[in-house]
Scaffold this active site. Sequence first.
Site, PDB file in Angstrom:
ATOM      1  N   HIS A  58       0.841  -1.204   0.000  1.00  0.00           N
ATOM      2  CA  HIS A  58       0.000   0.000   0.000  1.00  0.00           C
ATOM      3  C   HIS A  58       0.875   1.253   0.000  1.00  0.00           C
ATOM      4  O   HIS A  58       0.653   2.184  -0.795  1.00  0.00           O
ATOM      5  CB  HIS A  58      -0.899  -0.026   1.241  1.00  0.00           C
ATOM      6  CG  HIS A  58      -1.663   1.231   1.493  1.00  0.00           C
ATOM      7  ND1 HIS A  58      -3.019   1.340   1.287  1.00  0.00           N
ATOM      8  CD2 HIS A  58      -1.267   2.457   1.947  1.00  0.00           C
ATOM      9  CE1 HIS A  58      -3.420   2.566   1.594  1.00  0.00           C
ATOM     10  NE2 HIS A  58      -2.366   3.260   2.001  1.00  0.00           N
ATOM     11  N   GLU A  59       1.865   1.275   0.887  1.00  0.00           N
ATOM     12  CA  GLU A  59       2.739   2.450   0.984  1.00  0.00           C
ATOM     13  C   GLU A  59       3.546   2.649  -0.291  1.00  0.00           C
ATOM     14  O   GLU A  59       3.775   3.782  -0.722  1.00  0.00           O
ATOM     15  CB  GLU A  59       3.669   2.319   2.194  1.00  0.00           C
ATOM     16  CG  GLU A  59       2.962   2.299   3.539  1.00  0.00           C
ATOM     17  CD  GLU A  59       2.109   3.527   3.769  1.00  0.00           C
ATOM     18  OE1 GLU A  59       2.459   4.616   3.281  1.00  0.00           O
ATOM     19  OE2 GLU A  59       1.056   3.397   4.425  1.00  0.00           O
ATOM     20  N   HIS A  62       1.837   4.611  -2.903  1.00  0.00           N
ATOM     21  CA  HIS A  62       2.072   6.053  -2.770  1.00  0.00           C
ATOM     22  C   HIS A  62       3.447   6.433  -3.326  1.00  0.00           C
ATOM     23  O   HIS A  62       3.590   7.453  -4.008  1.00  0.00           O
ATOM     24  CB  HIS A  62       2.004   6.470  -1.304  1.00  0.00           C
ATOM     25  CG  HIS A  62       0.662   6.282  -0.673  1.00  0.00           C
ATOM     26  ND1 HIS A  62      -0.500   6.753  -1.231  1.00  0.00           N
ATOM     27  CD2 HIS A  62       0.304   5.672   0.497  1.00  0.00           C
ATOM     28  CE1 HIS A  62      -1.524   6.460  -0.439  1.00  0.00           C
ATOM     29  NE2 HIS A  62      -1.056   5.798   0.604  1.00  0.00           N
ATOM     30  N   ASP A 171      -5.657   8.673   3.604  1.00  0.00           N
ATOM     31  CA  ASP A 171      -5.742   8.867   2.156  1.00  0.00           C
ATOM     32  C   ASP A 171      -7.026   9.586   1.745  1.00  0.00           C
ATOM     33  O   ASP A 171      -7.014  10.483   0.898  1.00  0.00           O
ATOM     34  CB  ASP A 171      -5.637   7.508   1.455  1.00  0.00           C
ATOM     35  CG  ASP A 171      -4.307   6.830   1.733  1.00  0.00           C
ATOM     36  OD1 ASP A 171      -3.312   7.546   1.958  1.00  0.00           O
ATOM     37  OD2 ASP A 171      -4.260   5.584   1.731  1.00  0.00           O
TER      38      ASP A 171
END
Length: 376
Positions: A58-59, A62, A171
């Site tokens: 997930h990170e 980004h 987010d």
Amino acid sequence: MGWSIRLFNLAGAEVRIHLTFFLLLAWLGIVYYNQGGTAGAVSGVSFILLLFLSVLLHEFGHVYAARMYGIKTRDVTLLPIGGVASLERMPEKPGQEIVVALAGPAVNLVIALILFIVLQGQFDFSEIARMQDAQTQRAQIREVQSTLLAQVAAANVTLLVFNLIPAFPMDGGRVLRALLSLRLGFSRATQVAARIGQVFAVVLGFIGLFGNPLLILVAAFIFLAAAGEASYVQTRDITKGRRAIDAAVVTFEPLGPMASIDDAAALLLQTTQQEFPVLDGASRFRGVVTRKSIIDGLRTKGGAAPALDIMTGDIPTVLSYEPLQAAMEALQTSRAPCIGVLDAADGKLVGYINSENLGELMMVQASRNARLPVRG
């Protein structure tokens, strides 16, 4: 981030893990063992590891999205309550911020869809409730309703939904900030989004009081992170257009290379300084002696010892004409007691910036900005 260790480097970002994560893993391993024996412990710990692998991916969603806009990432840190990607900055264009913010949840969506396909559609959303029961320890181990993959898929759906809650700096909150900035401007939108995020954090923490301490930790993290980022944006606006010399202490007493700790202690009593720059024979900046190092040095080395013995070297420096924002970032990333400000012509020290003086500049300027207009 303190109390974290480096694991590896990926895509130019250092991946770190906070030491408390291992405490969480050990504690959950014991809980799962008490509930289901060795098999339960192995299954439970495996699920947690796969969950945090999803968080890491997930990170990096980004990270890769930010790279499209030329934004680098210093590190990604895994914490017991999730992950944090330390981007050099967030894009200020609303469209870009929305893309970067949604890239993380998009990864969780892709993972869930892939696992859904692998499971041939045999996915039970009750796994989310089962997982939450296990986390709060309010339910005993029940008959396994699905595979480990189904649990991971359920966890990714939970991560997707939770991260899209419009509570800054999550987010969804960043998307909200981007949309608000279209009408309010970046700074004002940040303040509004931060307040919304803090209200959500208070509500989440209140819910956590009824038996889920993890929610309290998450709420505290959201509240403090929202306040911190709002403060950062306000500070950045105040420093915009200012030079490093504008925030520097330019009247100070230095120490020479032959000074003793007693000499430093005398200056500590005679001045209001907390840091004393050390200059060599050519008036070049060598480092600083701090108030704490003087006190410790008097106790452990004695006043006759050279001040160089207690000096902090490798102090970052900036040129006097450089943007104050660059000086602030150097002070924050280095965690040094101060940074030196050098003359652009001869490289000699003309001042230094510490967090206290920087904070005073922020307060003065914020007060000026908040002053009500005088009516004639």
